[in-house]
Design a protein around this motif. Sequence first.
Motif, mmCIF file in Angstrom:
data_model
loop_
_atom_site.group_PDB
_atom_site.id
_atom_site.type_symbol
_atom_site.label_atom_id
_atom_site.label_comp_id
_atom_site.label_asym_id
_atom_site.label_seq_id
_atom_site.Cartn_x
_atom_site.Cartn_y
_atom_site.Cartn_z
ATOM 1 N N MET A 832 5.212 1.571 9.313
ATOM 2 C CA MET A 832 3.999 1.396 8.781
ATOM 3 C C MET A 832 4.980 0.876 7.340
ATOM 4 O O MET A 832 6.096 0.685 6.971
ATOM 5 C CB MET A 832 3.361 2.597 8.435
ATOM 6 N N VAL A 833 4.084 0.631 6.451
ATOM 7 C CA VAL A 833 4.339 0.657 5.219
ATOM 8 C C VAL A 833 4.153 1.216 4.628
ATOM 9 O O VAL A 833 3.638 2.601 4.932
ATOM 10 C CB VAL A 833 4.329 -0.878 4.320
ATOM 11 N N PHE A 853 -2.783 -5.575 -4.065
ATOM 12 C CA PHE A 853 -2.281 -4.670 -4.063
ATOM 13 C C PHE A 853 -1.071 -5.263 -2.941
ATOM 14 O O PHE A 853 -0.331 -6.221 -3.050
ATOM 15 C CB PHE A 853 -2.523 -4.223 -2.741
ATOM 16 N N SER A 854 0.192 -3.507 -3.475
ATOM 17 C CA SER A 854 2.062 -4.031 -3.702
ATOM 18 C C SER A 854 2.352 -3.009 -2.161
ATOM 19 O O SER A 854 1.572 -1.802 -2.422
ATOM 20 C CB SER A 854 2.511 -4.536 -4.550
ATOM 21 N N TRP A 855 3.318 -2.726 -1.771
ATOM 22 C CA TRP A 855 3.432 -2.569 -0.512
ATOM 23 C C TRP A 855 5.131 -2.704 -0.959
ATOM 24 O O TRP A 855 6.185 -3.609 -0.785
ATOM 25 C CB TRP A 855 2.707 -2.651 0.550
ATOM 26 N N VAL A 915 -2.959 -1.082 5.113
ATOM 27 C CA VAL A 915 -2.402 -2.603 5.707
ATOM 28 C C VAL A 915 -2.053 -2.295 6.967
ATOM 29 O O VAL A 915 -0.917 -1.260 7.151
ATOM 30 C CB VAL A 915 -1.245 -2.613 4.314
ATOM 31 N N ILE A 916 -2.006 -2.945 8.213
ATOM 32 C CA ILE A 916 -1.035 -3.025 9.109
ATOM 33 C C ILE A 916 -0.182 -3.662 9.341
ATOM 34 O O ILE A 916 -0.460 -5.218 9.521
ATOM 35 C CB ILE A 916 -3.075 -3.482 10.210
ATOM 36 N N ALA A 925 0.472 -0.667 13.477
ATOM 37 C CA ALA A 925 1.149 1.017 12.570
ATOM 38 C C ALA A 925 0.044 0.673 11.774
ATOM 39 O O ALA A 925 0.502 -0.097 10.356
ATOM 40 C CB ALA A 925 2.393 0.721 12.184
ATOM 41 N N THR A 926 -0.750 1.090 10.931
ATOM 42 C CA THR A 926 -1.918 1.451 9.962
ATOM 43 C C THR A 926 -1.698 1.736 8.463
ATOM 44 O O THR A 926 -1.803 3.002 9.217
ATOM 45 C CB THR A 926 -3.359 1.261 10.567
ATOM 46 N N ARG A 927 -1.878 1.620 7.442
ATOM 47 C CA ARG A 927 -1.312 3.196 6.493
ATOM 48 C C ARG A 927 -2.108 2.485 5.695
ATOM 49 O O ARG A 927 -2.576 1.405 4.873
ATOM 50 C CB ARG A 927 0.213 2.335 5.648
#
Length: 934
Positions: A832-833, A853-855, A915-916, A925-927
Amino acid sequence: MLAPIQIRIIVPNESRLIVGQWVFINFHWGNYHMSKQLLTATWALQLKRLAALFVFGSFLALTACGGGGGGGSSPSTPTTPTTTTYSISGTVSGSVVNGVTLTLSGTSSATTTTDSSGNYSFTGLADGTYTITASSAGNTFTPGSKQVTINGADSNGNNFTATTTSTTHNISGTISGAVTSGVTMTLGGDATATTTTDGSGNYTFSNIPAGNYTVTPASSGYTFSPSSASVSLSSSADSTGNDFTSTANAIPHSISGTVSGDVMAGVTITVTGGGLSSPATATTDSSGNYTVTGLYQGAYTVTPSLSGYTFSPSSSSVSLSSSADSTGNNFTATASTSSTYTISGTVTGPWVGGITMTLGGAGSATAKTAPDGTYSFSGLVAGTYTVTPSLPGYTYSPAAPSISLSANTTQDFTATSAVQSSTISGTLSYAGSKTGGVYVRVYDQNCSGCQPVAATHLPPQGGAFTAIPYEIRGVPAGTYKVKAGFNPMKTGSPNVANPGGAISNVSTIPGTDNPGIDITLTDPSSIPAPTAPTIDSVYPSDQSAILFYTATFDSNGKEIADSYKVDWSADSTFATGVNSKTFTAQGDNDVYVLNGLPNGTLYFRMTAINHATNGTVQESAATVTGPINIAATTGSNTVSGTVSYTGTATGPMIVVVGDSNTGKFYYTTITSPSSPQSYSVSGVPNGSADFLIAIVDNNNNGKIDTGDFANIDSGTPIAVNGNTTGGDITLPGGNSTVYARTDHSFDGTNDSYTIIGGASELVKKPVKLVLFSGPNVAVPYDMEANSRDTRMFLGTTVPAVGDKYKYKVFYSDGTNETMIATVSAVLSTSNMVSGITGYTDGTGGSTPSVPYFSWTAPASPLPSFDYIVSAYGSNASIDWYDSGVASSTPGILYNSDGSANPATLSSGNTIYLQVIARDADGNRATRAISYTVP
């Protein structure tokens, strides 16, 4: 030409983590995970929106190039004499060209970096002596530095060559013993490799980086001591002496013979003794022959058995030497004169067909229940038996009863779903005259535009009908709106003229049923007149063109037209020489292929019709597109290969090359293809991530729809650099595919898991999908089959790779089949992120209403993946779903793709942002975070 940008195509088609589901299409340059209904929508959506996206990308580029604004006039100043300056330039080639740092020292100093072609330049330099040094991590340069003297002129051609530097060592050793040469040596761990030993048993793995490794020898017929060796390779020295000793295995032999007499086939032969840890068995073939293999030297007992028969001899002793097989161990079967009996019964419950029934005790056998739940074991001698039913997702009562058999016996079972859910049922009525298969769908009451939670489909009904029963199983707890409707055009796309009806606020509790949800379908009371569609782009080829257009929909997302007419003419005013074709409306699948055009300059226009209103073609609203030069594509590069498929083509084949640099598409049409079909597409520029798509339009109707062969769901990537061969495509076979993808979600505190199930159209159109077996989910589950996902929440239960989910797929032609989907992966938190942050202070979004939105990218990125970004509001109706975001993307501006509703946010809005990370098979993998707009 406008600069190419990252293309993302967004169509609602996938579910959100907490509220509802969405229809999605993921079709971008590097990955292809789509379903075939999407298949029909994907190509259209992706290709038709390129022009708009390109304009958007160019707009951003132009905006970014704007200079700072100047103020008013300034006071006069003395004139300074102009100083002539010069430049130093050159090129970096070799192992790295882009981003190399060039440092200038001497008379003045400066730094710069190379562009994507390796070019660099220092400007504004005075006469003098300078030194240029190139640097890039992991590389050395020739020359190491370069001295340049400027004396009244520019200095060009100051070039460098880059060479990759790395520190590697060797791992070596020797095999001794029974075999030495030709042994396969496998290296595993931080790097992988294979090699074989030489004639002296020596082996070497060369150029291995520092790390931890395992060396494993293998050669058929031999064992090795040790079986493997662990090696820790430092960066300072080779690793030697990793030696092994080989030993020859004992050679196995066999025992064989024949059973004759009253029975020959199906006799079980059991071999015991000889040091076997468990009996070895074989079954005689139709001629009574048997062979038991893999036996070593020793004394054995061979025993035949089959219920209802005795054998002579009853067993046979065999002494097996180490040098030969044992043959001729024969037996004669005689039918038993004792009575035999039958155990039979019926399984009742939510699903009764295809259940495995296992007989144990005095005899062993397996059987499957018939579609009505009945089963039978016959020819059983008196004794004590057990019968055990099993199908993943159900429990049975009794579980495994013991049966003392001395007469024919009935043993029934009752099945219960392991995960409880609800059933919604009722009747459907319609007083109109239209015909078509009826869809009944269950939607979340409080979520507009969401995926159906559950659904079913009834076969086509002839005109008016009254009180036709329906049933939808597997509905989880919640409050729902149940909608019924059908599409007389049989495309499956919502249309304003479709009959429909709905019942709201249907609440369900797991383990209870909801009968009496009766729905009356009616024709719409008013239908708006259609407006002409917009032609977005026309891609020409030899005597053909592909049109991408935008249809018009009402506020509920229903298409207004039921058909479209496309006109073409060499006359831009369409006063003369007008030719036309009319085709059925297709919803979001807004692409149409025109064949049989004359080569030359043509103009195009499209108009719309809805026969339920006035049937009028909206000619006055049509916009003319052109001129378009219809001709074979030309250019320096061709892409060629073959297309293979299963079945017989009954229409033309179209092979398309998509160019990732320009966003254009090049194609060729083959009128009468046969598999394997060779093709050649010309006029294709160089590109590093192009893709190939092939469609066989079996209906020859210019649309990509049911019955066509196509690989739109998994377009084949290809790199084009000059004339390219080997662009071979194999079109998927079969009627449809089913899937069971996983979603692992983490909100910073809690993990949860979901199975995403569904079916994708290939040659046939699925209209009804029943998940009838699988672990940890409610079964049977009636699902939406029209290429849409259904989410099944598992909570904290972790699915397992290899879990199988069984579906029964029903098609529009009245046929059905059973298919199995297997879980391919369950992604971890490291996939995930992390660190998702919203900015409204100018770092990304210029105002709070449009946050950025950043990651941070996943700690363990998947081999091939992309992102899906979605947002929805808890205190406002906020929906945003951006699919196919490139894995290199570190952040995104809200509504960057223009699909968000609303386009801007208000202070106090709370967004649930996901963010997936999605792998090549669609596993996720979802955050998720919660963000409140300041």
